[in-house]
Scaffold this motif. Structure first.
Motif, PDB file in Angstrom:
ATOM      1  N   LEU A  44      40.765  60.763 -38.948  1.00  0.00           N
ATOM      2  CA  LEU A  44      42.011  61.171 -39.590  1.00  0.00           C
ATOM      3  C   LEU A  44      43.135  60.929 -38.604  1.00  0.00           C
ATOM      4  O   LEU A  44      43.120  61.480 -37.495  1.00  0.00           O
ATOM      5  CB  LEU A  44      41.950  62.657 -39.965  1.00  0.00           C
ATOM      6  CG  LEU A  44      43.219  63.255 -40.593  1.00  0.00           C
ATOM      7  CD1 LEU A  44      43.473  62.653 -41.963  1.00  0.00           C
ATOM      8  CD2 LEU A  44      43.079  64.776 -40.685  1.00  0.00           C
ATOM      9  N   GLY A  45      44.089  60.077 -38.962  1.00  0.00           N
ATOM     10  CA  GLY A  45      45.178  59.835 -38.026  1.00  0.00           C
ATOM     11  C   GLY A  45      46.075  58.695 -38.424  1.00  0.00           C
ATOM     12  O   GLY A  45      45.850  57.998 -39.425  1.00  0.00           O
ATOM     13  N   ASP A  46      47.096  58.506 -37.604  1.00  0.00           N
ATOM     14  CA  ASP A  46      48.148  57.521 -37.801  1.00  0.00           C
ATOM     15  C   ASP A  46      47.728  56.199 -37.156  1.00  0.00           C
ATOM     16  O   ASP A  46      47.235  56.185 -36.025  1.00  0.00           O
ATOM     17  CB  ASP A  46      49.416  58.059 -37.131  1.00  0.00           C
ATOM     18  CG  ASP A  46      50.662  57.252 -37.434  1.00  0.00           C
ATOM     19  OD1 ASP A  46      50.601  56.008 -37.368  1.00  0.00           O
ATOM     20  OD2 ASP A  46      51.697  57.871 -37.723  1.00  0.00           O
ATOM     21  N   ALA A  47      47.939  55.094 -37.866  1.00  0.00           N
ATOM     22  CA  ALA A  47      47.535  53.777 -37.347  1.00  0.00           C
ATOM     23  C   ALA A  47      48.255  53.414 -36.055  1.00  0.00           C
ATOM     24  O   ALA A  47      47.744  52.608 -35.273  1.00  0.00           O
ATOM     25  CB  ALA A  47      47.782  52.707 -38.409  1.00  0.00           C
ATOM     26  N   ARG A  48      49.421  53.983 -35.811  1.00  0.00           N
ATOM     27  CA  ARG A  48      50.129  53.711 -34.554  1.00  0.00           C
ATOM     28  C   ARG A  48      49.362  54.259 -33.354  1.00  0.00           C
ATOM     29  O   ARG A  48      49.572  53.817 -32.222  1.00  0.00           O
ATOM     30  CB  ARG A  48      51.530  54.321 -34.596  1.00  0.00           C
ATOM     31  CG  ARG A  48      52.471  53.619 -35.563  1.00  0.00           C
ATOM     32  CD  ARG A  48      53.788  54.356 -35.687  1.00  0.00           C
ATOM     33  NE  ARG A  48      53.609  55.628 -36.383  1.00  0.00           N
ATOM     34  CZ  ARG A  48      54.612  56.445 -36.734  1.00  0.00           C
ATOM     35  NH1 ARG A  48      55.850  56.125 -36.417  1.00  0.00           N
ATOM     36  NH2 ARG A  48      54.371  57.565 -37.371  1.00  0.00           N
ATOM     37  N   MET A  49      48.484  55.220 -33.604  1.00  0.00           N
ATOM     38  CA  MET A  49      47.705  55.850 -32.537  1.00  0.00           C
ATOM     39  C   MET A  49      46.295  55.280 -32.455  1.00  0.00           C
ATOM     40  O   MET A  49      45.424  55.863 -31.801  1.00  0.00           O
ATOM     41  CB  MET A  49      47.639  57.367 -32.786  1.00  0.00           C
ATOM     42  CG  MET A  49      48.989  58.048 -32.863  1.00  0.00           C
ATOM     43  SD  MET A  49      49.931  57.815 -31.335  1.00  0.00           S
ATOM     44  CE  MET A  49      48.887  58.700 -30.188  1.00  0.00           C
TER      45      MET A  49
ATOM     46  N   LEU B 189      42.955  56.876 -30.548  1.00  0.00           N
ATOM     47  CA  LEU B 189      41.955  57.479 -31.425  1.00  0.00           C
ATOM     48  C   LEU B 189      40.602  56.782 -31.278  1.00  0.00           C
ATOM     49  O   LEU B 189      39.556  57.428 -31.240  1.00  0.00           O
ATOM     50  CB  LEU B 189      42.430  57.412 -32.877  1.00  0.00           C
ATOM     51  CG  LEU B 189      43.629  58.298 -33.229  1.00  0.00           C
ATOM     52  CD1 LEU B 189      44.184  57.920 -34.601  1.00  0.00           C
ATOM     53  CD2 LEU B 189      43.241  59.772 -33.199  1.00  0.00           C
ATOM     54  N   ALA B 190      40.633  55.452 -31.213  1.00  0.00           N
ATOM     55  CA  ALA B 190      39.382  54.687 -31.088  1.00  0.00           C
ATOM     56  C   ALA B 190      38.717  54.941 -29.740  1.00  0.00           C
ATOM     57  O   ALA B 190      37.485  55.028 -29.662  1.00  0.00           O
ATOM     58  CB  ALA B 190      39.666  53.200 -31.286  1.00  0.00           C
TER      59      ALA B 190
ATOM     60  N   GLN C 244      37.182  58.480 -29.768  1.00  0.00           N
ATOM     61  CA  GLN C 244      35.959  58.542 -30.572  1.00  0.00           C
ATOM     62  C   GLN C 244      34.796  57.827 -29.892  1.00  0.00           C
ATOM     63  O   GLN C 244      33.643  58.064 -30.208  1.00  0.00           O
ATOM     64  CB  GLN C 244      36.246  57.924 -31.951  1.00  0.00           C
ATOM     65  CG  GLN C 244      35.217  58.220 -33.021  1.00  0.00           C
ATOM     66  CD  GLN C 244      34.026  57.284 -32.950  1.00  0.00           C
ATOM     67  OE1 GLN C 244      34.135  56.166 -32.471  1.00  0.00           O
ATOM     68  NE2 GLN C 244      32.883  57.750 -33.425  1.00  0.00           N
ATOM     69  N   GLY C 245      35.121  56.934 -28.923  1.00  0.00           N
ATOM     70  CA  GLY C 245      34.089  56.192 -28.214  1.00  0.00           C
ATOM     71  C   GLY C 245      33.832  54.808 -28.770  1.00  0.00           C
ATOM     72  O   GLY C 245      32.981  54.075 -28.250  1.00  0.00           O
ATOM     73  N   TYR C 246      34.569  54.440 -29.802  1.00  0.00           N
ATOM     74  CA  TYR C 246      34.328  53.146 -30.458  1.00  0.00           C
ATOM     75  C   TYR C 246      34.579  51.978 -29.517  1.00  0.00           C
ATOM     76  O   TYR C 246      33.817  51.009 -29.498  1.00  0.00           O
ATOM     77  CB  TYR C 246      35.209  53.032 -31.700  1.00  0.00           C
ATOM     78  CG  TYR C 246      35.009  51.744 -32.475  1.00  0.00           C
ATOM     79  CD1 TYR C 246      33.979  51.614 -33.389  1.00  0.00           C
ATOM     80  CD2 TYR C 246      35.856  50.658 -32.280  1.00  0.00           C
ATOM     81  CE1 TYR C 246      33.786  50.436 -34.099  1.00  0.00           C
ATOM     82  CE2 TYR C 246      35.673  49.475 -32.976  1.00  0.00           C
ATOM     83  CZ  TYR C 246      34.636  49.376 -33.890  1.00  0.00           C
ATOM     84  OH  TYR C 246      34.449  48.204 -34.576  1.00  0.00           O
ATOM     85  N   LEU C 247      35.636  52.047 -28.722  1.00  0.00           N
ATOM     86  CA  LEU C 247      36.004  50.923 -27.861  1.00  0.00           C
ATOM     87  C   LEU C 247      35.119  50.809 -26.621  1.00  0.00           C
ATOM     88  O   LEU C 247      35.200  49.810 -25.901  1.00  0.00           O
ATOM     89  CB  LEU C 247      37.477  51.018 -27.456  1.00  0.00           C
ATOM     90  CG  LEU C 247      38.485  50.863 -28.599  1.00  0.00           C
ATOM     91  CD1 LEU C 247      39.911  51.005 -28.075  1.00  0.00           C
ATOM     92  CD2 LEU C 247      38.313  49.531 -29.323  1.00  0.00           C
TER      93      LEU C 247
END
Length: 199
Positions: free
Chosen positions: A96-101, A105-106, A109-112
């Motif tokens: 849940l969040g703004d695409a500018r962030m 956020l990624a 979350q650990g995705y990157l």
């Protein structure tokens, strides 16, 4: 026999009624539009980020195309649609969040940690956004893409969804993809890539 609405169609429409400027469409994306978006992914695409997951029409198509649950990251700003996506795709990271962030956020979350995404698919209403907001979203997105990665966006308008001035500022190339008549409303797919930096 009475036709049943798509899963989430009423949820999506209700959110559009609440805020038509923030929810860009009156109905979820069609299977034909989802297929046209996926057709623009690189052949070796394994890690994908989706911006504006909505009710999950494109999310479902990405998973069906072979993207693994942990390799798909979905971002949704609307709280009710976010909750719907979490219930529908419990194994997929849905934020849940703004695409500018997106980069923060990624990372959080650990995705990157496993590397940048090969592609980003977007259902955001970029065409109606002010140019500075377009720029901030695209800049954030390309921070999360590998070199040569693609940003795939659909739009309902007759023009490219990202302003020419914004594309120039971010050194983006644009290519028009498929026009999908079987969608409400009809939509056109655009593909953005970043020009390589001069040596």
């Amino acid at each position: 026999m009475k036709a049943h609405p798509k899963p989430g169609a009423w949820t999506f429409f209700r959110q559009w009624l609440k805020n038509p400027l923030r929810v860009a469409a009156v109905a979820p994306s069609s299977a034909e539009l989802a297929a046209a978006m996926i057709a623009e992914l690189p052949d070796d695409a394994a890690r994908v980020i989706e911006l504006g997951g909505g009710t999950g029409a494109i999310t479902r198509a990405l998973l069906a195309a072979g993207i693994r649950d942990p390799d798909l990251l979905v971002l949704e700003l609307n709280e009710e649609l976010h909750a719907h996506l979490q219930l529908r795709f419990p194994q997929v990271p849905v934020l849940l969040g703004d695409a500018r962030m997106l980069p923060a956020l990624a990372r959080e979350q650990g995705y990157l940690a496993a590397g940048p995404a090969d592609a980003i698919v977007s259902g955001l209403g970029l065409l109606t956004m002010p140019h500075p907001l377009q720029r901030d979203i695209l800049a954030a997105a390309f921070q999360c893409l590998r070199p040569g990665g693609v940003f795939v966006q659909f739009t309902y308008g007759p023009a490219a969804p990202v302003a020419d001035a914004v594309a120039r500022q971010l050194s983006l190339r644009v290519r028009r993809g498929e026009f999908v008549l079987r969608n409400v409303p009809p939509a056109t797919v655009y593909v953005y890539t970043r020009e390589p930096a001069a040596p």
